[in-house]
Design an enzyme around this catalytic site. Structure first.
Site, PDB file in Angstrom:
ATOM      1  N   LYS A 178      11.594 -28.149   2.100  1.00  9.01           N
ATOM      2  CA  LYS A 178      10.907 -26.880   2.345  1.00  9.01           C
ATOM      3  C   LYS A 178      11.202 -26.218   3.697  1.00  9.01           C
ATOM      4  O   LYS A 178      12.203 -25.539   3.831  1.00  9.01           O
ATOM      5  CB  LYS A 178       9.404 -27.056   2.126  1.00  9.01           C
ATOM      6  CG  LYS A 178       9.089 -27.659   0.723  1.00  9.01           C
ATOM      7  CD  LYS A 178       8.042 -26.960  -0.028  1.00  9.01           C
ATOM      8  CE  LYS A 178       7.669 -27.691  -1.311  1.00  9.01           C
ATOM      9  NZ  LYS A 178       7.481 -26.918  -2.471  1.00  9.01           N
ATOM     10  N   ASP A 210       5.971 -38.634   3.074  1.00  8.82           N
ATOM     11  CA  ASP A 210       6.581 -37.522   2.361  1.00  8.82           C
ATOM     12  C   ASP A 210       6.144 -36.246   3.066  1.00  8.82           C
ATOM     13  O   ASP A 210       5.036 -35.743   2.853  1.00  8.82           O
ATOM     14  CB  ASP A 210       6.159 -37.529   0.887  1.00  8.82           C
ATOM     15  CG  ASP A 210       6.834 -36.406   0.105  1.00  8.82           C
ATOM     16  OD1 ASP A 210       7.309 -35.438   0.750  1.00  8.82           O
ATOM     17  OD2 ASP A 210       6.880 -36.488  -1.127  1.00  8.82           O
ATOM     18  N   TYR A 260       2.074 -35.712  -4.658  1.00  7.97           N
ATOM     19  CA  TYR A 260       3.234 -35.291  -5.441  1.00  7.97           C
ATOM     20  C   TYR A 260       4.507 -35.652  -4.680  1.00  7.97           C
ATOM     21  O   TYR A 260       4.625 -35.327  -3.493  1.00  7.97           O
ATOM     22  CB  TYR A 260       3.182 -33.778  -5.674  1.00  7.97           C
ATOM     23  CG  TYR A 260       4.318 -33.236  -6.510  1.00  7.97           C
ATOM     24  CD1 TYR A 260       4.435 -33.560  -7.864  1.00  7.97           C
ATOM     25  CD2 TYR A 260       5.290 -32.397  -5.963  1.00  7.97           C
ATOM     26  CE1 TYR A 260       5.475 -33.065  -8.636  1.00  7.97           C
ATOM     27  CE2 TYR A 260       6.334 -31.896  -6.727  1.00  7.97           C
ATOM     28  CZ  TYR A 260       6.425 -32.233  -8.068  1.00  7.97           C
ATOM     29  OH  TYR A 260       7.455 -31.736  -8.829  1.00  7.97           O
TER      30      TYR A 260
HETATM   31  N1  PLP Z   1       7.199 -34.035  -2.146  1.00  3.09           N
HETATM   32  C1  PLP Z   1       6.264 -33.113  -1.875  1.00  3.09           C
HETATM   33  C2  PLP Z   1       5.147 -33.449  -0.931  1.00  3.09           C
HETATM   34  C3  PLP Z   1       6.353 -31.843  -2.453  1.00  3.09           C
HETATM   35  O1  PLP Z   1       5.398 -30.927  -2.188  1.00  3.09           O
HETATM   36  C4  PLP Z   1       7.441 -31.555  -3.305  1.00  3.09           C
HETATM   37  C5  PLP Z   1       7.567 -30.229  -3.925  1.00  3.09           C
HETATM   38  O2  PLP Z   1       6.702 -29.392  -3.878  1.00  3.09           O
HETATM   39  C6  PLP Z   1       8.387 -32.563  -3.550  1.00  3.09           C
HETATM   40  C7  PLP Z   1       8.244 -33.792  -2.946  1.00  3.09           C
HETATM   41  C8  PLP Z   1       9.549 -32.295  -4.446  1.00  3.09           C
HETATM   42  O3  PLP Z   1      10.434 -31.407  -3.832  1.00  3.09           O
HETATM   43  P1  PLP Z   1      11.451 -30.531  -4.709  1.00  3.09           P
HETATM   44  O4  PLP Z   1      10.624 -29.550  -5.470  1.00  3.09           O
HETATM   45  O5  PLP Z   1      12.332 -29.902  -3.679  1.00  3.09           O
HETATM   46  O6  PLP Z   1      12.178 -31.480  -5.582  1.00  3.09           O
END
Ligand code: PLP
Length: 439
Positions: free
Chosen positions: A272, A244, A148
């Site tokens: 986060k 990521d 994700y």
């Molecule tokens: N990348 C990862 C690995 C994530 O877990 C998340 C959100 O949970 C995102 C990107 C997207 O972040 P945001 O919810 O702050 O847009």
């Protein structure tokens, strides 16, 4: 210990009904509408605990879906924000905290020269993709199924199968069909197939995006040389490797997965844990990639790097940098993981458990979660019932089986959680049978 069972959440329910009259779905992010038994309304949090508007107190393993790594209302973070607030929320120009936090990030993560700020992981993904495209002059990017990277059009592909079981279709109604053409989907963990796909698309791939630990779909660790071979292959074909680390950053080690696995990508996406619940995201990377933003590559954002979130971030990083933090988080994670596995075994419930640092994945109905396919076999319907049984016993957990821990969770909290989870597993089995069984 006797646990008083919660039977209903009347004030939460009426709050949600009221919210639905003015707020889309009665929630601030669509996923929350599916929370069981219905979205709860909270009145406050302190340390590892949250209190709802019905006056129930929970040990919190959701932690705002990850960010609250120091527990709710951490004194150092709160003081930093309170100290900054009277001096203004945003200046639309430079200030000291910008470089003080950037210096901490660059010092923490091996191989990083520069930092860019954003507000969410989804935005940070967007700028990382743009930097990769600008640097390579290529359009496509590779991502892995089940990973994700946020909810934007280019990112929301191959995360979950659609109703027909397809992973290559749109991730949502309303998505640009053109976004799908830019993505090359690979299978997490299958390095030979991934390398073959990279060879096929060499010359087209601007970037390879990867969650270095597949936290969003099973907390699955990379096989021992997966990341390093990905690194070598990106270098060989001239594609930008992006970790990521929205979840793993400042969580699985101070230097995140880069430190933990010793593989240095070109860009790292952070969010986060970096500001303990305040909405800060960042991209760290090489000077050559990041400095493109002062040479014609647009990156913008009214709230980027505002002093409130950076005050929170500086305090958070200073707390996390204390000696012993990550060993403590690892021990807490291990205690929870082994405790839940033991509680399930005692209750006769088949439950796979994965863990890295303070992130734990439980998988009812499967004996292992080593692949995205294993993750998809988890008995999610059973777990949905289990979530409510946990909630009734004062344990607040996310849908999908992932648990987060903070520095505020004590050994006693974890022991109480394991005891309550054991009861919840038994109660769930009485209600709907064993996970994995047809029903
Ligand atoms: N990348 C990862 C690995 C994530 O877990 C998340 C959100 O949970 C995102 C990107 C997207 O972040 P945001 O919810 O702050 O847009």
């Amino acid at each position: 210990m006797t646990i008083t069972l919660i039977d209903s959440w009347p004030t939460s329910l009426s709050s949600w009904e009221r919210a639905k009259r003015t707020l889309g779905g009665g929630v601030s992010t669509g996923l929350r509408a599916a929370m069981k038994p219905h979205p709860l309304s909270f009145s406050g949090g302190s340390g590892a605990r949250l209190t709802d508007v019905d006056g129930n107190s929970y040990l919190d393993y959701v932690l705002g879906w990850g960010p609250v790594i120091l527990g709710h209302g951490h004194p150092a973070v709160t003081s930093a924000v309170v100290a900054q607030a009277p001096h203004g929320a945003t200046y639309g120009n430079g200030h000291r905290l910008e470089y003080e936090v950037a210096e901490r990030i660059v010092d923490a993560i091996p191989g990083m020269d520069r930092v860019l700020y954003a507000n969410t992981g989804s935005e940070a993904f967007q700028v990382a993709l743009r930097l990769a495209r600008a640097a390579t002059g290529r359009q496509k990017y590779m991502k892995f199924v089940g990973h994700y990277h946020g909810w934007s059009d280019p990112a929301l592909i191959g995360y979950r199968p659609d109703a027909d079981g397809r992973l290559s279709g749109p991730g949502t109604r309303g998505q640009s069909a053109a976004a799908l053409d830019d993505v090359v989907l690979a299978s997490w963990g299958d390095i030979e197939a991934t390398l073959e796909l990279m060879r096929t698309h060499r010359g087209e791939l601007a970037a390879v995006f990867v969650e270095p630990v597949l936290c969003n779909s099973g907390v699955i660790l990379p096989s021992h040389d997966f990341l390093s071979r990905l690194r070598d292959a990106c270098t060989a074909i001239g594609a930008v490797l992006v970790f990521d680390e929205v979840i793993t950053g400042f969580r699985v080690a101070y230097g995140g997965a880069v430190e933990r696995f010793g593989v240095v990508p070109d860009l790292v996406i952070l969010a986060k844990a970096i500001a303990a619940g305040y909405s800060l995201a960042a991209v760290a990377g090489t000077a050559a990639l990041i400095d493109q933003t002062s040479a014609g590559v647009v990156h913008a954002g009214t709230y980027n790097g505002n002093p409130i979130v950076l005050a929170a971030a500086r305090a958070t990083l200073d707390e996390l940098a204390r000696p012993g933090t990550y060993q403590m988080l690892e021990e807490k994670g291990r205690a929870l993981a082994t405790g839940l596995a033991r509680a399930a075994a005692n209750a006769g419930v088949p439950l796979a458990v994965n863990q890295i640092g303070p992130v734990v994945q439980t998988g009812p109905g499967v004996d292992r979660i080593d692949s995205f396919d294993d993750f998809l076999r988890i008995d999610a319907a059973w777990y949905d019932v289990g979530i409510v049984e946990m909630l009734r016993r004062g344990i607040y957990v996310m849908p999908g089986g992932r648990w987060y821990l903070s520095t505020a969770h004590t050994d006693a909290d974890i022991a109480a959680t394991v005891a309550a989870a054991g009861e919840a597993f038994r109660a769930t089995t009485e209600l709907v049978g064993q996970p994995g069984e047809p029903r």
